[in-house]
Motif scaffolding. Structure first.
Motif, PDB file in Angstrom:
ATOM      1  N   GLY A 144     -27.951 -12.554  -6.970  1.00 10.11           N
ATOM      2  CA  GLY A 144     -27.207 -12.831  -8.189  1.00 10.11           C
ATOM      3  C   GLY A 144     -25.724 -12.597  -7.976  1.00 10.11           C
ATOM      4  O   GLY A 144     -25.248 -12.346  -6.861  1.00 10.11           O
ATOM      5  N   GLN A 176     -21.751 -21.936  -4.165  1.00  7.28           N
ATOM      6  CA  GLN A 176     -22.234 -22.385  -5.467  1.00  7.28           C
ATOM      7  C   GLN A 176     -21.263 -22.057  -6.615  1.00  7.28           C
ATOM      8  O   GLN A 176     -21.562 -22.340  -7.777  1.00  7.28           O
ATOM      9  N   TYR A 177     -20.108 -21.451  -6.319  1.00  4.63           N
ATOM     10  CA  TYR A 177     -19.193 -21.073  -7.398  1.00  4.63           C
ATOM     11  C   TYR A 177     -17.765 -21.587  -7.192  1.00  4.63           C
ATOM     12  O   TYR A 177     -17.273 -22.389  -7.968  1.00  4.63           O
ATOM     13  N   ASP A 204     -30.585 -17.198 -13.966  1.00  2.00           N
ATOM     14  CA  ASP A 204     -31.414 -17.608 -12.836  1.00  2.00           C
ATOM     15  C   ASP A 204     -30.617 -18.313 -11.740  1.00  2.00           C
ATOM     16  O   ASP A 204     -31.196 -18.841 -10.797  1.00  2.00           O
ATOM     17  N   ARG A 205     -29.321 -18.368 -11.868  1.00  4.76           N
ATOM     18  CA  ARG A 205     -28.497 -19.071 -10.889  1.00  4.76           C
ATOM     19  C   ARG A 205     -28.155 -18.124  -9.744  1.00  4.76           C
ATOM     20  O   ARG A 205     -27.356 -17.205  -9.892  1.00  4.76           O
ATOM     21  N   ALA A 206     -28.785 -18.347  -8.620  1.00  5.87           N
ATOM     22  CA  ALA A 206     -28.566 -17.496  -7.454  1.00  5.87           C
ATOM     23  C   ALA A 206     -27.392 -18.016  -6.644  1.00  5.87           C
ATOM     24  O   ALA A 206     -26.921 -19.133  -6.820  1.00  5.87           O
ATOM     25  N   SER A 207     -26.918 -17.191  -5.733  1.00  2.95           N
ATOM     26  CA  SER A 207     -25.821 -17.568  -4.858  1.00  2.95           C
ATOM     27  C   SER A 207     -26.220 -17.285  -3.416  1.00  2.95           C
ATOM     28  O   SER A 207     -26.981 -16.353  -3.144  1.00  2.95           O
ATOM     29  N   ASN A 242     -26.849 -17.583 -19.853  1.00  2.00           N
ATOM     30  CA  ASN A 242     -27.140 -18.982 -19.548  1.00  2.00           C
ATOM     31  C   ASN A 242     -27.208 -19.263 -18.056  1.00  2.00           C
ATOM     32  O   ASN A 242     -27.632 -20.343 -17.645  1.00  2.00           O
ATOM     33  N   ILE A 243     -26.815 -18.315 -17.204  1.00  3.03           N
ATOM     34  CA  ILE A 243     -26.925 -18.544 -15.761  1.00  3.03           C
ATOM     35  C   ILE A 243     -27.656 -17.377 -15.081  1.00  3.03           C
ATOM     36  O   ILE A 243     -27.422 -17.092 -13.913  1.00  3.03           O
ATOM     37  N   TYR A 271     -21.370 -12.780 -12.504  1.00  4.75           N
ATOM     38  CA  TYR A 271     -21.517 -13.768 -13.580  1.00  4.75           C
ATOM     39  C   TYR A 271     -22.948 -13.786 -14.105  1.00  4.75           C
ATOM     40  O   TYR A 271     -23.186 -13.744 -15.308  1.00  4.75           O
ATOM     41  N   SER A 272     -23.937 -13.851 -13.204  1.00  2.00           N
ATOM     42  CA  SER A 272     -25.318 -13.919 -13.659  1.00  2.00           C
ATOM     43  C   SER A 272     -25.783 -12.600 -14.257  1.00  2.00           C
ATOM     44  O   SER A 272     -26.783 -12.550 -14.978  1.00  2.00           O
TER      45      SER A 272
END
Length: 255
Positions: free
Chosen positions: A182, A230-231, A194-197, A191-192, A185-186
């Protein structure tokens, strides 16, 4: 240290001890070992609802113990367990507890192998990052520091000049016990969640010394690049220069 603002009041008590083991009674294989640690208490009070719509009162205690081996042919190993707990004093309603201090944390904050020789340091494992802007362990610190999992290289080919290269795969935030993919931000943006990096890559160069002879110009310069997968990609160039002319000191800086 006591810090008071219109938003929060915090108090921190930190006790730090460092021991380099070396005495006649110490076994040879232990000479040069390092033991250091800290004990801290953090009192967070937020009553104007900037960070939460609820008033928050959070008193948390904790600390860490760093254990480092002596250096053998340039190699050494270190571990640092970290602990954070409210000791049962937190409010039962979690809305009134700061998320950065609320959870109890038991973590192996640092566990790495290091090689140092010829002005170059290689570090692999879980560790703190220091002296690097935008991804330092000191950023966002509460009671425990952020720690990172990956590879870090630092080399100084000449006095005052240092190069850095870092590849991080996972990190552990200040209120987490486990390393994960993670981000900050996550951690805070539902809203993010589940957004992994895939982590980040950073390279940098820093110079701290004099140019144009002595006394010349005292210069503190750095150049950095980060790729947060991813960012975002980030760039930083900054220079702080000063020259003394008798009792007058002139500065020139840019970033």
């Amino acid at each position: 240290m006591i810090k008071r603002t219109a938003i929060i009041s915090t108090s921190i008590l930190s006790l730090t001890g460092i021991t380099q083991i070396a005495s006649a009674a110490t076994p040879a294989w232990l000479v040069g070992s390092t033991i250091k640690g800290f004990i801290a208490s953090y009192d967070w009070t937020s009553i104007n609802n900037q960070f939460s719509k609820y008033n928050q009162y959070t008193l948390t205690e904790g600390g860490g113990l760093f254990l480092g081996t002596p250096t053998y042919d340039g190699f050494s190993v270190a571990v640092e367990p970290l602990v954070q707990s409210g000791l049962g004093l937190h409010a039962s309603n979690q809305n009134h507890v700061s998320r950065t201090l609320g959870p109890s944390v038991t973590a192996l904050g640092q566990a790495y192998i290091k090689y140092h020789n010829y002005g170059t340091t290689f570090k692999v494992g879980d560790f703190e990052l220091k002296n690097t802007p935008w991804n330092s362990s000191a950023m966002g610190i509460r009671l425990l520091p952020m720690t990172f999992q990956g590879v870090h290289i630092k080399t100084s080919p000449m006095t005052g000049l240092t190069f850095y290269a870092t590849r991080i795969f996972r990190f552990r935030y200040v209120n987490q016990s486990q390393y994960n993919r993670g981000t900050v931000y996550s951690t805070y943006k539902p809203n993010i969640l589940d957004r992994a990096s895939s982590g980040f890559l950073s390279v940098g160069a820093a110079y701290n010394g004099r140019i144009l002879g002595d006394p010349g110009i005292k210069s503190n310069d750095s150049l950095w690049f980060w790729d947060y997968y991813q960012y975002a990609r980030l760039y930083l160039a900054q220079s702080i220069n000063s020259v003394e002319m008798g009792s007058i000191k002139a500065y020139l800086a840019f970033s």
